[in-house]
Design an enzyme around this catalytic site. Structure first.
Site, PDB file in Angstrom:
ATOM      1  N   ARG A 174       8.497  91.624  35.883  1.00  0.00           N
ATOM      2  CA  ARG A 174       6.989  91.515  35.924  1.00  0.00           C
ATOM      3  C   ARG A 174       6.759  92.343  37.375  1.00  0.00           C
ATOM      4  NH1 ARG A 174       6.326  86.751  38.100  1.00  0.00           N
ATOM      5  NH2 ARG A 174       3.952  86.841  37.758  1.00  0.00           N
ATOM      6  N   ARG A 178      -2.640  90.938  41.662  1.00  0.00           N
ATOM      7  CA  ARG A 178      -3.663  89.819  41.609  1.00  0.00           C
ATOM      8  C   ARG A 178      -4.972  90.420  41.901  1.00  0.00           C
ATOM      9  NH1 ARG A 178      -1.063  87.109  46.891  1.00  0.00           N
ATOM     10  NH2 ARG A 178       0.720  86.353  46.186  1.00  0.00           N
ATOM     11  N   ARG A 257      24.316  94.492  46.370  1.00  0.00           N
ATOM     12  CA  ARG A 257      23.491  95.306  47.369  1.00  0.00           C
ATOM     13  C   ARG A 257      23.864  94.737  48.587  1.00  0.00           C
ATOM     14  NH1 ARG A 257      18.462  96.301  47.431  1.00  0.00           N
ATOM     15  NH2 ARG A 257      17.790  94.636  45.827  1.00  0.00           N
ATOM     16  N   ARG A 288      11.948  98.771  55.282  1.00  0.00           N
ATOM     17  CA  ARG A 288      10.741  98.001  55.844  1.00  0.00           C
ATOM     18  C   ARG A 288      11.204  97.992  57.338  1.00  0.00           C
ATOM     19  NH1 ARG A 288      11.418  92.051  52.840  1.00  0.00           N
ATOM     20  NH2 ARG A 288      13.636  92.142  53.037  1.00  0.00           N
ATOM     21  N   GLU A 311      15.107  98.112  58.223  1.00  0.00           N
ATOM     22  CA  GLU A 311      16.263  97.388  57.127  1.00  0.00           C
ATOM     23  C   GLU A 311      16.270  98.668  56.208  1.00  0.00           C
ATOM     24  OE1 GLU A 311      15.270  93.717  55.539  1.00  0.00           O
ATOM     25  OE2 GLU A 311      15.684  94.458  53.735  1.00  0.00           O
ATOM     26  N   TYR A 359      20.737  85.110  43.476  1.00  0.00           N
ATOM     27  CA  TYR A 359      20.214  85.033  44.597  1.00  0.00           C
ATOM     28  C   TYR A 359      19.236  83.699  44.583  1.00  0.00           C
ATOM     29  CZ  TYR A 359      16.532  85.737  48.146  1.00  0.00           C
ATOM     30  OH  TYR A 359      15.653  85.553  48.906  1.00  0.00           O
ATOM     31  N   ASP A 361      16.592  81.515  46.882  1.00  0.00           N
ATOM     32  CA  ASP A 361      15.860  81.213  48.032  1.00  0.00           C
ATOM     33  C   ASP A 361      16.523  79.980  48.752  1.00  0.00           C
ATOM     34  OD1 ASP A 361      13.848  83.122  48.657  1.00  0.00           O
ATOM     35  OD2 ASP A 361      12.468  82.598  46.969  1.00  0.00           O
TER      36      ASP A 361
HETATM   37  P1  FDA Z   1      24.931  81.514  52.856  1.00  0.00           P
HETATM   38  O1  FDA Z   1      25.407  82.947  52.628  1.00  0.00           O
HETATM   39  O2  FDA Z   1      23.875  81.432  53.788  1.00  0.00           O
HETATM   40  O3  FDA Z   1      26.216  80.789  53.498  1.00  0.00           O
HETATM   41  C1  FDA Z   1      27.729  81.071  52.968  1.00  0.00           C
HETATM   42  C2  FDA Z   1      28.380  80.815  54.192  1.00  0.00           C
HETATM   43  O4  FDA Z   1      30.009  80.715  53.546  1.00  0.00           O
HETATM   44  C3  FDA Z   1      28.389  81.903  54.884  1.00  0.00           C
HETATM   45  O5  FDA Z   1      28.034  81.429  56.146  1.00  0.00           O
HETATM   46  C4  FDA Z   1      29.801  82.702  54.937  1.00  0.00           C
HETATM   47  O6  FDA Z   1      30.366  83.067  56.331  1.00  0.00           O
HETATM   48  C5  FDA Z   1      30.704  81.413  54.628  1.00  0.00           C
HETATM   49  N1  FDA Z   1      31.846  81.879  53.808  1.00  0.00           N
HETATM   50  C6  FDA Z   1      31.981  82.775  52.858  1.00  0.00           C
HETATM   51  N2  FDA Z   1      33.083  82.852  52.506  1.00  0.00           N
HETATM   52  C7  FDA Z   1      33.972  82.195  53.256  1.00  0.00           C
HETATM   53  C8  FDA Z   1      35.531  82.016  53.352  1.00  0.00           C
HETATM   54  N3  FDA Z   1      36.342  82.473  52.615  1.00  0.00           N
HETATM   55  N4  FDA Z   1      35.876  81.173  54.386  1.00  0.00           N
HETATM   56  C9  FDA Z   1      34.688  80.380  54.998  1.00  0.00           C
HETATM   57  N5  FDA Z   1      33.645  80.651  55.111  1.00  0.00           N
HETATM   58  C10 FDA Z   1      33.242  81.414  54.174  1.00  0.00           C
HETATM   59  N6  FDA Z   1      15.362  82.758  51.265  1.00  0.00           N
HETATM   60  C11 FDA Z   1      14.212  82.365  51.565  1.00  0.00           C
HETATM   61  O7  FDA Z   1      13.943  81.217  51.183  1.00  0.00           O
HETATM   62  N7  FDA Z   1      13.239  82.932  52.280  1.00  0.00           N
HETATM   63  C12 FDA Z   1      13.415  84.244  52.790  1.00  0.00           C
HETATM   64  O8  FDA Z   1      12.460  84.945  53.303  1.00  0.00           O
HETATM   65  C13 FDA Z   1      14.742  84.465  52.722  1.00  0.00           C
HETATM   66  N8  FDA Z   1      15.066  86.041  53.178  1.00  0.00           N
HETATM   67  C14 FDA Z   1      16.329  86.589  52.789  1.00  0.00           C
HETATM   68  C15 FDA Z   1      16.742  87.818  53.306  1.00  0.00           C
HETATM   69  C16 FDA Z   1      17.749  88.427  52.877  1.00  0.00           C
HETATM   70  C17 FDA Z   1      18.022  89.881  53.278  1.00  0.00           C
HETATM   71  C18 FDA Z   1      18.680  87.700  52.215  1.00  0.00           C
HETATM   72  C19 FDA Z   1      20.054  88.292  51.785  1.00  0.00           C
HETATM   73  C20 FDA Z   1      18.417  86.511  51.581  1.00  0.00           C
HETATM   74  C21 FDA Z   1      17.110  85.716  52.054  1.00  0.00           C
HETATM   75  N9  FDA Z   1      16.904  84.499  51.695  1.00  0.00           N
HETATM   76  C22 FDA Z   1      15.596  83.914  52.045  1.00  0.00           C
HETATM   77  C23 FDA Z   1      17.849  83.579  50.936  1.00  0.00           C
HETATM   78  C24 FDA Z   1      18.839  82.959  51.880  1.00  0.00           C
HETATM   79  O9  FDA Z   1      19.516  83.517  52.621  1.00  0.00           O
HETATM   80  C25 FDA Z   1      19.622  81.950  51.062  1.00  0.00           C
HETATM   81  O10 FDA Z   1      18.894  80.953  50.290  1.00  0.00           O
HETATM   82  C26 FDA Z   1      20.652  81.053  51.982  1.00  0.00           C
HETATM   83  O11 FDA Z   1      21.548  82.057  52.572  1.00  0.00           O
HETATM   84  C27 FDA Z   1      21.788  80.282  50.930  1.00  0.00           C
HETATM   85  O12 FDA Z   1      22.439  79.748  51.589  1.00  0.00           O
HETATM   86  P2  FDA Z   1      23.974  79.596  51.007  1.00  0.00           P
HETATM   87  O13 FDA Z   1      24.639  78.230  51.687  1.00  0.00           O
HETATM   88  O14 FDA Z   1      24.212  79.439  49.643  1.00  0.00           O
HETATM   89  O15 FDA Z   1      24.797  81.013  51.411  1.00  0.00           O
END
Ligand code: FDA
Length: 388
Positions: A174, A178, A257, A288, A311, A359, A361
């Site tokens: 999509r 707006r 990515r 951006r 970025e 992905y 949020d």
């Molecule tokens: P997350 O990646 O945060 O945590 C996983 C953890 O596991 C990490 O700390 C990592 O170090 C650890 N880990 C991995 N392997 C391991 C290992 N072998 N041993 C020990 N530890 C390990 N969301 C939103 O609501 N609004 C927003 O504006 C944004 N903006 C945004 C920008 C960008 C660039 C990205 C990539 C993502 C966002 N997000 C977002 C999404 C947000 O980052 C996401 O919802 C959370 O990170 C998810 O949390 P998790 O705990 O799932 O993963």
């Protein structure tokens, strides 16, 4: 030994840890391989200016999920920040997402909603009945060639490092236009930024006598006391790292990515007048620029300096931070194979964006962690003390 091990201290891992400790009186060991808690939501003050910088890209909290909203408000208050994004194209700044203001500025017109709708419909009809065969055609069929080429084509090419004619149409399902002047980025009921910053919020979640957090600890490092072979099969493990890594990439690597960030402190009180400026054109290499002071206009930041972050987007290689799942047909096949293998590990619970290869949020990560506690972990620990 603790009652449960949580691998990863992002929002998913910390939500599980906090609920198990508080609701079920369970002792939780959280390990994270990074030197800080919080996963990708981690933020820190830039040392010379004190401006809060989101180290892994800008994070804006928003949700319409009342349960998540109630839960997160136990740990932080939120500001009344409302996110708005602008984009620069051919030396001119337009409001995003594409709205009536964008359309009228672009076409030098003064259309009302009906006239704008008719114009876009006519321009989007270029392909006739033909089904779009690639992302380029998909973009044209959704919003017409002029708007697609100005705002979507080159920006998408930069995100994917690939010409959109060679990308699958399915990447964009999509492209909302707006037909009002509303350029509020999110449509959710609740939106804001944590008053004391993300790290304070995340630390409050982890601050429980039954939770121990050990940083700089990779779950696959056998020299660490909490590691895969020492724990799996002995206590339940909630694993939020990459699912392919857990199985030693046996079914192949899942593709992602990643982003590169270039941070700079500039000697001005305001660089761009807004928090996020997209760059739609191919001749600007970054996608951006974030200017972090604008996320917190209520704070007393210095008036003579600012922090910006450019970025850049590219395909991730092993060792890069995985940010956005690419989700090719091969990825989907591999994910199915990994899912089948996770079913063979009844004591390991895969969650979060890396553990499920999707992905999420922040509010989705928190919501799905609350569901995992309800549906999968509560039955294991349901007899614990302090149940709500
Ligand atoms: P997350 O990646 O945060 O945590 C996983 C953890 O596991 C990490 O700390 C990592 O170090 C650890 N880990 C991995 N392997 C391991 C290992 N072998 N041993 C020990 N530890 C390990 N969301 C939103 O609501 N609004 C927003 O504006 C944004 N903006 C945004 C920008 C960008 C660039 C990205 C990539 C993502 C966002 N997000 C977002 C999404 C947000 O980052 C996401 O919802 C959370 O990170 C998810 O949390 P998790 O705990 O799932 O993963």
């Amino acid at each position: 030994m603790s009652d449960v091990v949580v691998v990863g201290s992002g929002f998913f891992g910390l939500t599980v840890a906090e609920r198990l400790a508080e609701q079920f009186g369970v002792d939780v060991a959280v390990v994270d391989r990074r030197p800080h808690i919080g996963g990708n939501a981690y933020s820190e003050a830039e040392p010379t200016t004190g401006i809060e910088v989101h180290r892994y890209g800008a994070h804006l909290f928003h949700t319409s999920n009342e349960r998540v909203w109630e839960y997160v408000n136990r740990f932080t208050r939120f500001t009344d920040y409302v996110h708005r994004v602008y984009t620069t194209h051919h030396g001119e700044v337009y409001p995003m997402p594409i709205n009536l203001g964008t359309v009228n500025q672009f076409f030098r017109s003064a259309h009302g909603p009906d006239a704008a709708r008719a114009l876009i419909r006519e321009q989007a009809a270029e392909l006739g009945d033909r089904t779009p065969s690639n992302l380029d055609e998909q973009g044209v069929s959704l919003i017409g060639r002029p708007l697609y080429e100005a705002f979507i084509r080159d920006y998408t090419a930069k995100q994917w490092q690939t010409d959109p004619t060679e990308l699958p149409a399915s990447i964009i399902k999509r492209l909302p236009v707006r037909y009002t002047y509303d350029n509020r980025y999110f449509n959710d009921t609740h939106e804001g930024l944590p008053v004391d910053g993300y790290t304070a919020w995340l630390e409050r979640m982890a601050d429980h006598p039954r939770i121990t957090v050990t940083l700089d600890t990779d779950f696959f490092d056998e020299s660490q006391p909490v590691n895969k072979s020492a724990t799996v099969g002995r206590v339940p493990v909630v694993y939020t790292g990459p699912v392919d890594r857990y199985f030693d990439f046996a079914q192949g690597e899942l593709s992602w990515r990643t982003l590169d960030f270039e941070q700079e402190v500039l000697p001005t009180g305001d660089f761009q007048g807004t928090s996020v400026m997209n760059y739609a054109d191919a001749d600007v290499p970054y996608t951006r620029i974030h200017e972090f002071r604008h996320f917190h206009p209520e704070r007393d930041y210095p008036q003579d300096s600012t922090v910006i972050m450019r970025e850049f987007s590219r395909f991730a290689e092993r060792g890069d931070e995985p940010y956005y799942p690419i989700n090719t047909a091969t990825d989907r096949e591999r994910l199915e194979a990994y899912r089948a293998r996770t079913a063979e590990e009844p004591q390991v619970f895969f969650g979060g964006r890396l553990g499920t290869y999707q992905y999420l949020d922040m509010h989705m990560a928190i919501g799905s962690a609350l569901s995992m506690v309800d549906n999968k972990l509560a039955p294991l620990f349901g007899a614990g003390v302090g149940s709500e």
